[in-house]
Scaffold this active site. Structure first.
Site, PDB file in Angstrom:
ATOM      1  N   ASN A  92      40.949 -70.079-114.261  1.00  0.00           N
ATOM      2  CA  ASN A  92      39.847 -70.529-115.126  1.00  0.00           C
ATOM      3  C   ASN A  92      38.813 -69.436-115.364  1.00  0.00           C
ATOM      4  O   ASN A  92      37.839 -69.653-116.065  1.00  0.00           O
ATOM      5  CB  ASN A  92      39.168 -71.754-114.511  1.00  0.00           C
ATOM      6  CG  ASN A  92      38.564 -71.456-113.152  1.00  0.00           C
ATOM      7  OD1 ASN A  92      38.857 -70.417-112.545  1.00  0.00           O
ATOM      8  ND2 ASN A  92      37.729 -72.343-112.650  1.00  0.00           N
ATOM      9  N   LYS A  93      39.010 -68.246-114.804  1.00  0.00           N
ATOM     10  CA  LYS A  93      37.991 -67.195-114.932  1.00  0.00           C
ATOM     11  C   LYS A  93      38.190 -66.402-116.233  1.00  0.00           C
ATOM     12  O   LYS A  93      39.138 -66.638-116.975  1.00  0.00           O
ATOM     13  CB  LYS A  93      38.044 -66.291-113.702  1.00  0.00           C
ATOM     14  CG  LYS A  93      37.701 -67.030-112.387  1.00  0.00           C
ATOM     15  CD  LYS A  93      36.225 -67.291-112.243  1.00  0.00           C
ATOM     16  CE  LYS A  93      35.732 -68.247-111.190  1.00  0.00           C
ATOM     17  NZ  LYS A  93      36.320 -68.404-109.923  1.00  0.00           N
ATOM     18  N   THR A  94      37.312 -65.447-116.478  1.00  0.00           N
ATOM     19  CA  THR A  94      37.308 -64.748-117.771  1.00  0.00           C
ATOM     20  C   THR A  94      38.623 -64.022-118.023  1.00  0.00           C
ATOM     21  O   THR A  94      39.149 -64.028-119.131  1.00  0.00           O
ATOM     22  CB  THR A  94      36.108 -63.776-117.837  1.00  0.00           C
ATOM     23  OG1 THR A  94      34.918 -64.542-117.671  1.00  0.00           O
ATOM     24  CG2 THR A  94      36.048 -63.054-119.171  1.00  0.00           C
TER      25      THR A  94
END
Ligand SMILES: *Cc1c(COP(=O)(O)O)cnc(C)c1O
Length: 398
Positions: A223-225
């Site tokens: 879910n991170k960049t």
């Protein structure tokens, strides 16, 4: 406006504003999904074709070099996830059983768990609304009351325990105010370790987050960049610390052609080559992700400018946010609508989530020391994340 005859609810106004920005969509819109538009498939396929999928391989070295280049850290050591990176950082700065570590109450649970893995105890700190992160002024005033420096070590005079480190977390990509925090660290002999898990691509006064403290941590969770499936990194300017981080995270085995000699209890925290390959491809796309996330944030800002009852959180002057997850803050008098907003938006196919429940109220941390947490509590009642995937905006044309 108070004079509206047909008054809409704050949840309806929020849905309208989000739809103004991202349009009507048939499928459910998640908060943040991975975006694979570059060399991911080629690099991963190469790992499989060459059979270099696991603990050794050229993508691990390249990902570390590329991360150091991008962030400006002298060294990057990649590991299996952000949580293990935090754990190792705390061990590297000498946090041990019986110590306390200052962490924000408003953060993802990993920040405090890593402290616990070292046998130490989290000590909870309040946040400020300006940054959503740890409040340095309030921390300084608090330490003036409860801490003393004895023989170069900060001691909690209420528990008698050493306070070794402070771990600020750049919430949703917005940098904590690090200059005043560093002053507090100097005064109280605390080591600064940055939880930059959410802030790849965020800068404080032109310096990348995670490179200002003695050590910093990144996460490449799904879910991170950018994502490597699962993954993390330790950033530092200190070669010795970086070498020791590499050693500890690769089971502390001394280099030898065939002998198994381990000089410490290390960890199997290494990032597989397969994941590093994904990371190299994702990092190539980071500038494009950041441009689009910024464009999305600007559109949200405009769309929410005149919406009653809620405001869109924007980056503070002197900082550059990656806008990892976009943030809405309900006004004080609309705070009791939070759960209604969450329910209505999710039912409408727009994923929203509240912020984390304060770690100080979780069962395993209920008994831990904490300062007054009024701002964190306030943010907990009012903060909502809204969809933030870069592909919600087409490539920005300059
Ligand atoms: C994601 C995250 C972590 C942990 O990263 P993982 O890679 O999921 O272990 C740590 N701290 C914060 C604030 C995070 O958001």
């Amino acid at each position: 406006m108070a004079t509206d005859t047909v008054s809409t609810s704050v949840e309806e106004r929020i849905i309208d504003a989000i739809r103004t920005v991202i349009g009507d969509r048939d499928e459910f819109v998640p908060l943040h999904k991975p975006t694979f538009e570059g060399n991911e498939w080629d690099y991963v396929k190469e790992c499989i074709d060459t059979e270099w999928v696991s603990s050794v391989g050229s993508y691990v070295d390249r990902f570390e070099e590329d991360l150091a280049d991008y962030t400006g850290a002298k060294r990057a050591v990649v590991v299996v996830n952000g949580t293990s990176a935090l754990h190792v950082c705390l061990r590297l700065v000498g946090v041990e059983a019986g110590d306390e570590v200052l962490v924000p109450a408003l953060t993802f649970v990993a920040t405090a768990n890593a402290v616990t893995y070292q046998g130490a105890t989290p000590h909870f700190v309040d946040s400020e609304e300006r940054t959503l992160g740890l409040d340095p002024a309030k921390l300084g005033a608090y330490l003036d009351d409860i801490a003393k420096v004895r023989d170069g070590t900060c001691i909690n005079t209420q528990t008698g325990n050493p306070i070794k480190a402070v771990v600020p977390m750049h919430a949703y990509g917005h940098p904590v105010d690090l200059d005043p925090l560093q002053e507090v660290c100097e005064q109280y002999q605390l080591t600064l370790v940055e939880d930059a898990a959410e802030s790849l691509g965020s800068f404080y006064d032109g310096t990348h987050t995670g490179t200002i403290g003695r050590l910093g941590v990144l996460s490449f969770n799904g879910n991170k960049t950018i994502t490597t499936g699962g993954g993390g990194a330790i950033l530092t300017d200190d070669d010795d610390l970086a070498d020791e981080a590499k050693h500890l995270t690769t089971v502390a085995k001394k280099d030898h052609e065939w002998e198994y000699f381990h000089d410490k209890t290390g960890y199997n925290y290494r990032l597989p080559n397969l994941n590093a390959a994904l990371g190299c491809a994702q990092l190539e796309e980071l500038p494009s992700f950041l441009d689009r996330k910024r464009a999305l944030a600007e559109r949200y800002r405009d769309a929410f400018a005149d919406v009653d009852g809620v405001s869109f959180f924007t980056e503070r002057e002197g900082t550059r946010s990656n806008y990892w997850l976009n943030v809405l803050l309900l006004d004080e008098d609309a705070a009791d609508r939070r759960d209604a907003v969450l329910e209505t938006t999710n039912e409408a196919g727009l994923m929203t989530r509240p912020t984390w429940q304060l770690l100080s109220s979780l069962p395993m941390y209920e008994g831990c020391s904490r300062m007054d947490l009024s701002t964190a509590k306030d943010l907990e009642r009012r903060l909502i994340n809204i969809p933030s995937t870069p592909s919600l905006v087409e490539e920005v044309q300059s």
